[in-house]
Design a protein around this motif. Sequence first.
Motif, short mmCIF file in Angstrom:
data_model
loop_
_atom_site.label_atom_id
_atom_site.label_comp_id
_atom_site.label_asym_id
_atom_site.label_seq_id
_atom_site.Cartn_x
_atom_site.Cartn_y
_atom_site.Cartn_z
N ARG A 1 -33.61 -32.85 23.04
CA ARG A 1 -32.56 -33.24 23.97
C ARG A 1 -31.45 -34.02 23.25
O ARG A 1 -30.27 -33.87 23.55
CB ARG A 1 -33.15 -34.06 25.10
CG ARG A 1 -32.27 -34.04 26.33
CD ARG A 1 -32.98 -34.53 27.54
NE ARG A 1 -33.23 -35.95 27.43
CZ ARG A 1 -34.02 -36.62 28.27
NH1 ARG A 1 -34.64 -35.98 29.24
NH2 ARG A 1 -34.20 -37.90 28.13
N ALA A 2 -31.85 -34.85 22.30
CA ALA A 2 -30.86 -35.67 21.60
C ALA A 2 -30.26 -34.93 20.41
O ALA A 2 -29.33 -35.42 19.80
CB ALA A 2 -31.50 -36.97 21.13
N ASN A 3 -30.80 -33.75 20.10
CA ASN A 3 -30.39 -33.04 18.89
C ASN A 3 -30.68 -33.89 17.65
O ASN A 3 -29.91 -33.90 16.68
CB ASN A 3 -28.89 -32.70 18.95
CG ASN A 3 -28.66 -31.26 18.58
OD1 ASN A 3 -29.47 -30.67 17.85
ND2 ASN A 3 -27.59 -30.68 19.07
N TRP A 4 -31.78 -34.59 17.70
CA TRP A 4 -32.14 -35.54 16.66
C TRP A 4 -32.34 -34.89 15.30
O TRP A 4 -31.92 -35.42 14.27
CB TRP A 4 -33.39 -36.32 17.08
CG TRP A 4 -34.04 -37.06 15.97
CD1 TRP A 4 -35.11 -36.65 15.22
CD2 TRP A 4 -33.66 -38.34 15.43
NE1 TRP A 4 -35.42 -37.59 14.27
CE2 TRP A 4 -34.54 -38.64 14.37
CE3 TRP A 4 -32.66 -39.25 15.74
CZ2 TRP A 4 -34.46 -39.81 13.63
CZ3 TRP A 4 -32.57 -40.42 15.00
CH2 TRP A 4 -33.46 -40.69 13.96
N GLU B 1 -21.73 -34.86 18.89
CA GLU B 1 -22.47 -35.46 20.00
C GLU B 1 -23.31 -36.61 19.45
O GLU B 1 -23.64 -36.63 18.26
CB GLU B 1 -23.35 -34.43 20.70
CG GLU B 1 -24.57 -33.99 19.92
CD GLU B 1 -24.30 -32.76 19.05
OE1 GLU B 1 -25.27 -32.08 18.73
OE2 GLU B 1 -23.16 -32.51 18.67
N CYS B 2 -23.61 -37.58 20.29
CA CYS B 2 -24.43 -38.69 19.85
C CYS B 2 -25.87 -38.21 19.76
O CYS B 2 -26.42 -37.67 20.71
CB CYS B 2 -24.33 -39.84 20.84
SG CYS B 2 -25.35 -41.23 20.39
N THR B 3 -26.50 -38.39 18.60
CA THR B 3 -27.80 -37.78 18.38
C THR B 3 -28.94 -38.78 18.41
O THR B 3 -30.02 -38.50 17.91
CB THR B 3 -27.81 -37.06 17.02
OG1 THR B 3 -27.17 -37.91 16.09
CG2 THR B 3 -27.07 -35.76 17.09
N PHE B 4 -28.71 -39.95 19.02
CA PHE B 4 -29.82 -40.90 19.16
C PHE B 4 -30.54 -40.60 20.46
O PHE B 4 -29.90 -40.31 21.47
CB PHE B 4 -29.30 -42.33 19.17
CG PHE B 4 -28.67 -42.75 17.88
CD1 PHE B 4 -29.42 -42.79 16.72
CD2 PHE B 4 -27.34 -43.08 17.83
CE1 PHE B 4 -28.84 -43.16 15.52
CE2 PHE B 4 -26.74 -43.46 16.63
CZ PHE B 4 -27.49 -43.49 15.47
N PRO B 5 -31.89 -40.67 20.45
CA PRO B 5 -32.63 -40.46 21.69
C PRO B 5 -32.08 -41.39 22.77
O PRO B 5 -31.86 -42.57 22.50
CB PRO B 5 -34.06 -40.82 21.32
CG PRO B 5 -34.14 -40.60 19.85
CD PRO B 5 -32.78 -40.92 19.31
N THR C 1 -33.05 -42.95 25.34
CA THR C 1 -33.74 -44.10 25.94
C THR C 1 -33.75 -45.31 25.00
O THR C 1 -34.26 -46.37 25.35
CB THR C 1 -35.20 -43.76 26.29
OG1 THR C 1 -35.80 -43.18 25.13
CG2 THR C 1 -35.27 -42.77 27.43
N LEU C 2 -33.19 -45.13 23.81
CA LEU C 2 -33.24 -46.24 22.84
C LEU C 2 -31.98 -47.10 22.91
O LEU C 2 -30.97 -46.71 23.47
CB LEU C 2 -33.37 -45.67 21.43
CG LEU C 2 -34.59 -44.80 21.17
CD1 LEU C 2 -34.67 -44.41 19.71
CD2 LEU C 2 -35.87 -45.50 21.59
N THR D 1 -39.70 -44.17 21.69
CA THR D 1 -39.40 -43.31 22.84
C THR D 1 -40.61 -43.21 23.76
O THR D 1 -40.47 -43.14 24.98
CB THR D 1 -38.96 -41.89 22.42
OG1 THR D 1 -39.86 -41.39 21.46
CG2 THR D 1 -37.57 -41.87 21.86
N PHE E 1 -37.95 -34.81 23.44
CA PHE E 1 -36.93 -35.86 23.33
C PHE E 1 -36.00 -35.59 22.16
O PHE E 1 -34.78 -35.74 22.27
CB PHE E 1 -37.60 -37.23 23.13
CG PHE E 1 -37.83 -37.95 24.42
CD1 PHE E 1 -36.77 -38.51 25.11
CD2 PHE E 1 -39.10 -38.08 24.95
CE1 PHE E 1 -36.96 -39.17 26.30
CE2 PHE E 1 -39.31 -38.75 26.15
CZ PHE E 1 -38.24 -39.29 26.82
#
Lengths: 282, 204
Positions: B57-60, A84-88, A90-91, B11, B54
């Motif tokens: 949610r992004a699995n950062w 999965e794409c793991t960048f926040p 909103t960026l 963010t 955040f």
Amino acid sequence: MEHAISMTGVEKHYQDFKLDNLSFTLPAGTIMGLIGENGAGKSTTIKLILDLISRDKGEVQVLGQPNRALPKPLREHIGVVLEECTFPDTLTAHHINKILKNIFQTWNEDQFHAYIQRFQVPAQKKVKELSRGMKMKLSIAAALSHDSKLLILDEATSGLDPIVRDEMLDVFLDFMKDETHSILMSSHILSDLEKVSDYIAFMHRGKLLFCEEKDALLDRYGVLKCAKEDLDRLNPSIIKGVRQHQFGAEALVDRDALKGTWTVERATIEDIMIFFAKENGR
Amino acid sequence: MKGLLFKDLYTIKMQSTFLLLIVFLGAFLTYSNGNAGFLIVILGITIPVNAIAFDERANWDKYALTMPISRKDLTISKYVLALVVLVLGTLLSSGFMFFIHKGDPAANLAMIGGSFLFGMLLISLLLPLCFKLGTEKARLFLIIIVFGVVGIGTFILSNDRLASFSPAEASLYTVVGVIAAAIILIFIASMLLSLRIMEKKEIV
């Protein structure tokens, strides 16, 4: 450094799943395709290599060092693209460049912009507005824009159309021109792996069924098409898997051990995977 | 670390409408009630917790840990973010108090200082919960924590108790100093606890 990745006797136990005694090595300078059905343990293996989850047993080395507490300078050389794409979301690509510039000392801004342009990723669009294909291209661009020597790609090309996938495979082959570079990629698109891989590792229900050179695999196995009765005349040890249908049977056979005149077709990686999975109880 | 803070600030910048609304509300309430301290507390809690949400949610975290970033960096960056936001909130709130409310400077400083410490205490209690349970569940605890802290505070400071406790000015400073030191210690202890939690966490 001979091995980009080596795993020895690695185990991970969950309540309903067990990754069992996993050992393989990815020699530096080669591409390994990791294949297996959903839930076979491919992503778990990748998470264990990256030390995102703890193992219960065994050893893992990445770029010649134990993967736990991998020193930061060495981490500069690992490029990862996750499923999965793991960048926040909103960026934008523009933000991502600024962030990664402050994380990787080897970050190459020009290279990142060049990839973004080449892949036609809109730099001012937010991640959440990008299609899945664009998101994956953005992740691939990021993985290639620092001093990566090892790429770990978890389903990185799924969701991309055949033309873009082909373009990405070319990018990966380009990356491999440096003979110290290596790639471990898991994918369900076996034709892609067949095109680029040097090794194929097949996982099935938490076990590694084989990890071999692709060419050797393709040379060794063939698909025999015959009547159901004919199968009984064959030495069972050369049959690696059987598929029966209305008009006859197909068997994955060891070509060299097959005596007599039979019609044997070339097996694809997909054939080999399906026959092996059937034989090992789906 | 710098990259992580950049990411959080970007963010946050993207939620600017929400932030502007809070700031306007703050200015209005300072004008009508003479209190801007709550601004420090609200910003001090919501911004770091939202930043973690955040990331979830992004699995950062999963991605970040494949880079030259340690679990320690991930954890500490959120505490640094909390401090940065508390300080910025304090500056903003001081501006409101001195320019909109005016009033007694000593009382203003007391209110701002108290709010800063209150915000620091709340975020110290919240962050380990966020790391352990995720922000979704930690937010449920927020209500319990706020009521708990306010309840205990009111109980200690209730009128009849204060009547029997009328310290000289010098010892009042000591009490304030002790409370401040205690909250700073709680902040540090909270960070150590979060580091332990993150060290063991399975990032899936």
